[in-house]
Design a protein around this motif. Structure first.
Motif, PDB file in Angstrom:
ATOM      1  N   GLN A  13     -13.023 -41.221 -21.606  1.00 24.75           N
ATOM      2  CA  GLN A  13     -13.841 -42.269 -22.204  1.00 24.75           C
ATOM      3  C   GLN A  13     -15.053 -42.571 -21.327  1.00 24.75           C
ATOM      4  N   PRO A  14     -16.113 -43.078 -21.942  1.00 23.62           N
ATOM      5  CA  PRO A  14     -17.283 -43.485 -21.140  1.00 23.62           C
ATOM      6  C   PRO A  14     -16.877 -44.450 -20.037  1.00 23.62           C
ATOM      7  N   GLY A  15     -17.442 -44.227 -18.854  1.00 23.24           N
ATOM      8  CA  GLY A  15     -17.079 -45.037 -17.697  1.00 23.24           C
ATOM      9  C   GLY A  15     -15.930 -44.475 -16.900  1.00 23.24           C
ATOM     10  N   GLY A  16     -15.267 -43.472 -17.424  1.00 27.89           N
ATOM     11  CA  GLY A  16     -14.121 -42.884 -16.755  1.00 27.89           C
ATOM     12  C   GLY A  16     -14.504 -41.854 -15.704  1.00 27.89           C
ATOM     13  N   SER A  17     -13.478 -41.218 -15.128  1.00 31.51           N
ATOM     14  CA  SER A  17     -13.676 -40.251 -14.057  1.00 31.51           C
ATOM     15  C   SER A  17     -12.902 -38.970 -14.330  1.00 31.51           C
ATOM     16  N   ALA A  91     -20.466 -31.476 -21.743  1.00 33.59           N
ATOM     17  CA  ALA A  91     -20.994 -30.122 -21.584  1.00 33.59           C
ATOM     18  C   ALA A  91     -19.869 -29.202 -21.108  1.00 33.59           C
ATOM     19  N   VAL A  92     -20.157 -27.923 -21.096  1.00 37.78           N
ATOM     20  CA  VAL A  92     -19.304 -26.968 -20.394  1.00 37.78           C
ATOM     21  C   VAL A  92     -19.835 -26.874 -18.968  1.00 37.78           C
ATOM     22  N   TYR A  93     -18.942 -27.060 -18.026  1.00 38.38           N
ATOM     23  CA  TYR A  93     -19.307 -27.038 -16.601  1.00 38.38           C
ATOM     24  C   TYR A  93     -18.896 -25.702 -15.992  1.00 38.38           C
ATOM     25  N   TYR A  94     -19.852 -25.097 -15.292  1.00 36.08           N
ATOM     26  CA  TYR A  94     -19.645 -23.762 -14.722  1.00 36.08           C
ATOM     27  C   TYR A  94     -19.731 -23.805 -13.195  1.00 36.08           C
ATOM     28  N   CYS A  95     -18.891 -23.025 -12.573  1.00 38.28           N
ATOM     29  CA  CYS A  95     -18.940 -22.819 -11.131  1.00 38.28           C
ATOM     30  C   CYS A  95     -19.816 -21.608 -10.844  1.00 38.28           C
ATOM     31  N   HIS A  96     -20.652 -21.712  -9.834  1.00 38.68           N
ATOM     32  CA  HIS A  96     -21.578 -20.636  -9.483  1.00 38.68           C
ATOM     33  C   HIS A  96     -21.530 -20.365  -7.995  1.00 38.68           C
ATOM     34  N   GLU A  97     -21.496 -19.081  -7.639  1.00 40.44           N
ATOM     35  CA  GLU A  97     -21.564 -18.661  -6.247  1.00 40.44           C
ATOM     36  C   GLU A  97     -22.824 -17.817  -6.054  1.00 40.44           C
ATOM     37  N   ASP A  98     -23.614 -18.198  -5.075  1.00 40.56           N
ATOM     38  CA  ASP A  98     -24.860 -17.482  -4.781  1.00 40.56           C
ATOM     39  C   ASP A  98     -24.701 -16.698  -3.483  1.00 40.56           C
ATOM     40  N   PHE A  99     -24.862 -15.385  -3.591  1.00 42.58           N
ATOM     41  CA  PHE A  99     -24.734 -14.501  -2.442  1.00 42.58           C
ATOM     42  C   PHE A  99     -26.076 -13.840  -2.153  1.00 42.58           C
ATOM     43  N   SER A 100     -26.193 -13.322  -0.946  1.00 42.64           N
ATOM     44  CA  SER A 100     -27.411 -12.597  -0.577  1.00 42.64           C
ATOM     45  C   SER A 100     -27.566 -11.337  -1.411  1.00 42.64           C
ATOM     46  N   PHE A 101     -26.471 -10.849  -1.995  1.00 42.40           N
ATOM     47  CA  PHE A 101     -26.499  -9.616  -2.768  1.00 42.40           C
ATOM     48  C   PHE A 101     -26.342  -9.849  -4.266  1.00 42.40           C
ATOM     49  N   GLY A 102     -26.235 -11.089  -4.708  1.00 40.29           N
ATOM     50  CA  GLY A 102     -26.040 -11.357  -6.136  1.00 40.29           C
ATOM     51  C   GLY A 102     -25.404 -12.698  -6.391  1.00 40.29           C
ATOM     52  N   GLU A 103     -24.742 -12.820  -7.514  1.00 41.97           N
ATOM     53  CA  GLU A 103     -24.133 -14.097  -7.888  1.00 41.97           C
ATOM     54  C   GLU A 103     -22.881 -13.861  -8.726  1.00 41.97           C
ATOM     55  N   LYS A 104     -22.025 -14.891  -8.760  1.00 40.30           N
ATOM     56  CA  LYS A 104     -20.829 -14.872  -9.589  1.00 40.30           C
ATOM     57  C   LYS A 104     -20.741 -16.179 -10.359  1.00 40.30           C
ATOM     58  N   TRP A 105     -20.312 -16.076 -11.605  1.00 40.22           N
ATOM     59  CA  TRP A 105     -20.130 -17.241 -12.468  1.00 40.22           C
ATOM     60  C   TRP A 105     -18.680 -17.320 -12.925  1.00 40.22           C
ATOM     61  N   GLY A 106     -18.208 -18.560 -13.068  1.00 35.71           N
ATOM     62  CA  GLY A 106     -16.943 -18.777 -13.730  1.00 35.71           C
ATOM     63  C   GLY A 106     -17.156 -18.826 -15.224  1.00 35.71           C
ATOM     64  N   ARG A 107     -16.041 -18.973 -15.965  1.00 35.92           N
ATOM     65  CA  ARG A 107     -16.119 -18.993 -17.422  1.00 35.92           C
ATOM     66  C   ARG A 107     -16.347 -20.385 -17.972  1.00 35.92           C
ATOM     67  N   GLY A 108     -16.228 -21.397 -17.141  1.00 28.67           N
ATOM     68  CA  GLY A 108     -16.531 -22.752 -17.564  1.00 28.67           C
ATOM     69  C   GLY A 108     -15.316 -23.560 -17.966  1.00 28.67           C
ATOM     70  N   THR A 109     -15.489 -24.880 -17.887  1.00 20.49           N
ATOM     71  CA  THR A 109     -14.469 -25.819 -18.335  1.00 20.49           C
ATOM     72  C   THR A 109     -15.156 -26.935 -19.115  1.00 20.49           C
ATOM     73  N   GLN A 110     -14.591 -27.303 -20.256  1.00 19.25           N
ATOM     74  CA  GLN A 110     -15.224 -28.276 -21.141  1.00 19.25           C
ATOM     75  C   GLN A 110     -14.956 -29.695 -20.650  1.00 19.25           C
ATOM     76  N   VAL A 111     -16.015 -30.479 -20.587  1.00 18.64           N
ATOM     77  CA  VAL A 111     -15.915 -31.911 -20.305  1.00 18.64           C
ATOM     78  C   VAL A 111     -16.496 -32.657 -21.502  1.00 18.64           C
ATOM     79  N   THR A 112     -15.700 -33.522 -22.090  1.00 18.79           N
ATOM     80  CA  THR A 112     -16.143 -34.312 -23.239  1.00 18.79           C
ATOM     81  C   THR A 112     -15.976 -35.791 -22.921  1.00 18.79           C
ATOM     82  N   VAL A 113     -17.083 -36.521 -23.017  1.00 19.60           N
ATOM     83  CA  VAL A 113     -17.067 -37.963 -22.751  1.00 19.60           C
ATOM     84  C   VAL A 113     -17.303 -38.669 -24.077  1.00 19.60           C
ATOM     85  N   SER A 114     -16.261 -39.321 -24.579  1.00 23.26           N
ATOM     86  CA  SER A 114     -16.342 -39.936 -25.896  1.00 23.26           C
ATOM     87  C   SER A 114     -15.276 -41.017 -26.025  1.00 23.26           C
ATOM     88  N   SER A 115     -15.605 -42.042 -26.793  1.00 18.40           N
ATOM     89  CA  SER A 115     -14.633 -43.094 -27.072  1.00 18.40           C
ATOM     90  C   SER A 115     -13.884 -42.789 -28.372  1.00 18.40           C
TER      91      SER A 115
END
Length: 115
Positions: A13-17, A91-115
């Protein structure tokens, strides 16, 4: 694991964590920074928060004072503590790793804020 894996999303819910976790890929050589991005429907993916290899953090203006990024190197895990959540944080929240040789992404996790 080859790519980072997110967890902890859900409906709040809005205001939550929520606390998101990212189990990192385990590749440490050349790692510059880890970050959280998010993408809402119909919008471009945007940077939410970043933590570099020295521990310096950076936040999008829209989440400053509400979100906290952290990293536990012993557990190879990054976190995003999200407080005072708003509907516009949905939104869908994604984890990102930045390397000197490239990058890696996760597939994401959905966060929905709604009453």
């Amino acid at each position: 694991q080859v790519h980072p894996v997110e967890s902890g999303g859900g409906l709040v819910q809005p205001g939550g964590s929520l606390r998101l976790a990212c189990a990192a890929s385990g590749v440490v050589f050349g790692l510059n920074a880890m970050a959280w991005y998010r993408q809402a429907p119909g919008k471009q993916r945007e940077l939410v928060a970043l933590i570099n290899s020295g521990g310096t953090t950076h936040y999008a203006d829209s989440v400053k004072g509400r979100f906290t990024i952290s990293r536990d190197s012993a557990k190879n895990t990054m976190y995003l503590q999200m407080n005072s959540l708003k509907p516009e944080d949905t939104a869908v929240y994604y984890c990102h790793e930045d390397f000197s040789f490239g990058e890696k992404w996760g597939r994401g996790t959905q966060v929905t804020v709604s009453s």
